[in-house]
Motif scaffolding. Structure first.
Motif, mmCIF file in Angstrom:
data_model
loop_
_atom_site.group_PDB
_atom_site.id
_atom_site.type_symbol
_atom_site.label_atom_id
_atom_site.label_comp_id
_atom_site.label_asym_id
_atom_site.label_seq_id
_atom_site.Cartn_x
_atom_site.Cartn_y
_atom_site.Cartn_z
ATOM 1 N N ARG A 32 18.307 0.602 -2.154
ATOM 2 C CA ARG A 32 17.234 -0.385 -2.289
ATOM 3 C C ARG A 32 15.891 0.198 -1.872
ATOM 4 N NH1 ARG A 32 17.222 -6.465 -0.166
ATOM 5 N NH2 ARG A 32 15.319 -7.086 -1.200
ATOM 6 N N TYR A 33 15.880 1.013 -0.821
ATOM 7 C CA TYR A 33 14.660 1.673 -0.372
ATOM 8 C C TYR A 33 14.095 2.539 -1.496
ATOM 9 C CZ TYR A 33 11.617 5.006 1.976
ATOM 10 O OH TYR A 33 10.558 5.802 2.317
ATOM 11 N N HIS A 34 14.951 3.377 -2.113
ATOM 12 C CA HIS A 34 14.480 4.261 -3.180
ATOM 13 C C HIS A 34 13.970 3.460 -4.376
ATOM 14 C CE1 HIS A 34 15.336 8.129 -1.455
ATOM 15 N NE2 HIS A 34 16.540 7.742 -1.121
ATOM 16 N N GLU A 35 14.646 2.385 -4.700
ATOM 17 C CA GLU A 35 14.219 1.545 -5.818
ATOM 18 C C GLU A 35 12.828 0.965 -5.558
ATOM 19 O OE1 GLU A 35 15.655 -2.750 -7.364
ATOM 20 O OE2 GLU A 35 17.227 -1.209 -7.309
ATOM 21 N N GLU A 36 12.628 0.395 -4.376
ATOM 22 C CA GLU A 36 11.318 -0.174 -4.052
ATOM 23 C C GLU A 36 10.253 0.900 -3.905
ATOM 24 O OE1 GLU A 36 10.408 -3.256 -1.454
ATOM 25 O OE2 GLU A 36 12.080 -4.511 -2.089
ATOM 26 N N TYR A 37 10.641 2.062 -3.401
ATOM 27 C CA TYR A 37 9.676 3.144 -3.252
ATOM 28 C C TYR A 37 9.168 3.583 -4.612
ATOM 29 C CZ TYR A 37 7.372 6.940 -0.816
ATOM 30 O OH TYR A 37 6.423 7.763 -0.278
ATOM 31 N N GLU A 38 10.070 3.721 -5.576
ATOM 32 C CA GLU A 38 9.669 4.097 -6.941
ATOM 33 C C GLU A 38 8.759 3.024 -7.539
ATOM 34 O OE1 GLU A 38 10.255 6.926 -8.731
ATOM 35 O OE2 GLU A 38 11.296 7.825 -7.032
ATOM 36 N N GLU A 39 9.088 1.749 -7.317
ATOM 37 C CA GLU A 39 8.244 0.659 -7.820
ATOM 38 C C GLU A 39 6.868 0.695 -7.166
ATOM 39 O OE1 GLU A 39 10.352 -3.020 -7.194
ATOM 40 O OE2 GLU A 39 11.980 -2.421 -8.544
ATOM 41 N N ALA A 40 6.830 0.917 -5.856
ATOM 42 C CA ALA A 40 5.548 0.990 -5.136
ATOM 43 C C ALA A 40 4.726 2.166 -5.647
ATOM 44 C CB ALA A 40 5.791 1.115 -3.635
ATOM 45 N N ALA A 41 5.377 3.300 -5.886
ATOM 46 C CA ALA A 41 4.674 4.470 -6.410
ATOM 47 C C ALA A 41 4.064 4.140 -7.769
ATOM 48 C CB ALA A 41 5.639 5.658 -6.529
ATOM 49 N N ASP A 109 -9.297 10.669 2.604
ATOM 50 C CA ASP A 109 -9.375 9.289 3.100
ATOM 51 C C ASP A 109 -8.749 8.322 2.095
ATOM 52 O OD1 ASP A 109 -10.588 10.099 5.440
ATOM 53 O OD2 ASP A 109 -12.622 9.651 4.751
ATOM 54 N N GLU A 110 -9.028 8.546 0.810
ATOM 55 C CA GLU A 110 -8.438 7.697 -0.235
ATOM 56 C C GLU A 110 -6.927 7.885 -0.279
ATOM 57 O OE1 GLU A 110 -8.111 4.984 -3.481
ATOM 58 O OE2 GLU A 110 -9.484 5.244 -1.793
ATOM 59 N N GLY A 111 -6.471 9.114 -0.092
ATOM 60 C CA GLY A 111 -5.037 9.384 -0.050
ATOM 61 C C GLY A 111 -4.362 8.674 1.112
ATOM 62 N N LEU A 112 -5.027 8.650 2.258
ATOM 63 C CA LEU A 112 -4.489 7.932 3.426
ATOM 64 C C LEU A 112 -4.397 6.434 3.137
ATOM 65 C CD1 LEU A 112 -6.400 9.765 6.290
ATOM 66 C CD2 LEU A 112 -3.966 9.980 5.713
ATOM 67 N N ARG A 113 -5.403 5.895 2.441
ATOM 68 C CA ARG A 113 -5.393 4.473 2.093
ATOM 69 C C ARG A 113 -4.237 4.158 1.148
ATOM 70 N NH1 ARG A 113 -6.369 1.160 -1.604
ATOM 71 N NH2 ARG A 113 -7.083 2.651 -3.146
ATOM 72 N N VAL A 114 -4.036 5.014 0.153
ATOM 73 C CA VAL A 114 -2.939 4.798 -0.802
ATOM 74 C C VAL A 114 -1.586 4.943 -0.101
ATOM 75 C CG1 VAL A 114 -1.817 5.717 -2.873
ATOM 76 C CG2 VAL A 114 -4.301 5.419 -2.826
ATOM 77 N N ALA A 115 -1.439 5.931 0.770
ATOM 78 C CA ALA A 115 -0.181 6.122 1.501
ATOM 79 C C ALA A 115 0.127 4.901 2.368
ATOM 80 C CB ALA A 115 -0.252 7.382 2.368
ATOM 81 N N ARG A 116 -0.902 4.339 2.997
ATOM 82 C CA ARG A 116 -0.714 3.123 3.806
ATOM 83 C C ARG A 116 -0.265 1.966 2.906
ATOM 84 N NH1 ARG A 116 -4.805 3.799 6.611
ATOM 85 N NH2 ARG A 116 -6.325 2.848 5.232
ATOM 86 N N ARG A 119 3.428 2.322 2.085
ATOM 87 C CA ARG A 119 4.278 1.873 3.206
ATOM 88 C C ARG A 119 4.312 0.362 3.295
ATOM 89 N NH1 ARG A 119 1.687 5.694 6.088
ATOM 90 N NH2 ARG A 119 0.417 4.132 7.093
ATOM 91 N N GLU A 120 3.144 -0.255 3.171
ATOM 92 C CA GLU A 120 3.061 -1.709 3.319
ATOM 93 C C GLU A 120 3.730 -2.462 2.175
ATOM 94 O OE1 GLU A 120 -1.121 -2.335 3.854
ATOM 95 O OE2 GLU A 120 -1.072 -1.567 5.907
ATOM 96 N N SER A 121 3.889 -1.814 1.028
ATOM 97 C CA SER A 121 4.487 -2.513 -0.103
ATOM 98 C C SER A 121 6.014 -2.483 -0.077
ATOM 99 C CB SER A 121 3.967 -1.933 -1.422
ATOM 100 O OG SER A 121 4.377 -0.600 -1.565
#
Length: 149
Positions: A32-41, A109-116, A119-121
């Motif tokens: 489930r983690y991998h599925e949501e991670y791919e969706e978030a990406a 800075d933009e990369g840090l924002r996207v990475a955050r 995680r939040e998604s």
């Protein structure tokens, strides 16, 4: 089974039903983690590999070889992924202050924002975890820390 010295023997043994159930639950959680991670990406127009690399770079700048080792891929693949993140302004290359011959990849800075945002998604565990008391979450965290070196 333990040896006379008290250490566990190397002989494999059959897992009990409870252990098998826990393993299945962990497998479901990982899937489930991998599925949501791919969706978030995808929501951020990133591939899974780009999102994983960006998440690593959000923790610290890393040399390409170490990134390749962590992602378990060839350094040439890492170069391509960093190139794509760099073209979007999410990552940059910089000289390693300890050895100027080594190039580090780092999140902007933009990369840090996207990475955050990535995680939040990841929402799949939030609701079930919110149903646990703070003490139960601490116990779960401590048990997971023992399982993951």
């Amino acid at each position: 089974m333990a040896t006379p010295s008290g250490t566990p023997s190397a002989t494999p043994h059959r897992a009990d039903p409870l252990t098998l159930e826990v393993v299945e639950l962990i497998a479901g959680l990982v899937a489930r983690y991998h599925e949501e991670y791919e969706e978030a990406a995808a929501e951020h127009a990133l591939t899974g590999a780009q999102a994983k690399l960006l998440s690593l770079l959000a923790l610290e700048p890393l040399p390409m070889r170490r990134i390749a080792h962590r992602l378990k891929c060839e350094p040439s693949n890492v170069t391509g992924i960093v190139d794509r993140l760099e073209s979007r302004g999410l990552a940059e290359r910089r000289a390693d202050p300890a050895d100027r011959r080594v190039k580090l990849a780092a999140a902007t800075d933009e990369g840090l924002r996207v990475a955050r945002g990535l995680r939040e998604s990841l929402r799949f565990a939030r609701e079930p975890l919110a149903g646990l008391s703070a003490d139960e979450r601490l116990v779960l965290r401590d048990l997971l820390r023992r399982m993951v070196p």
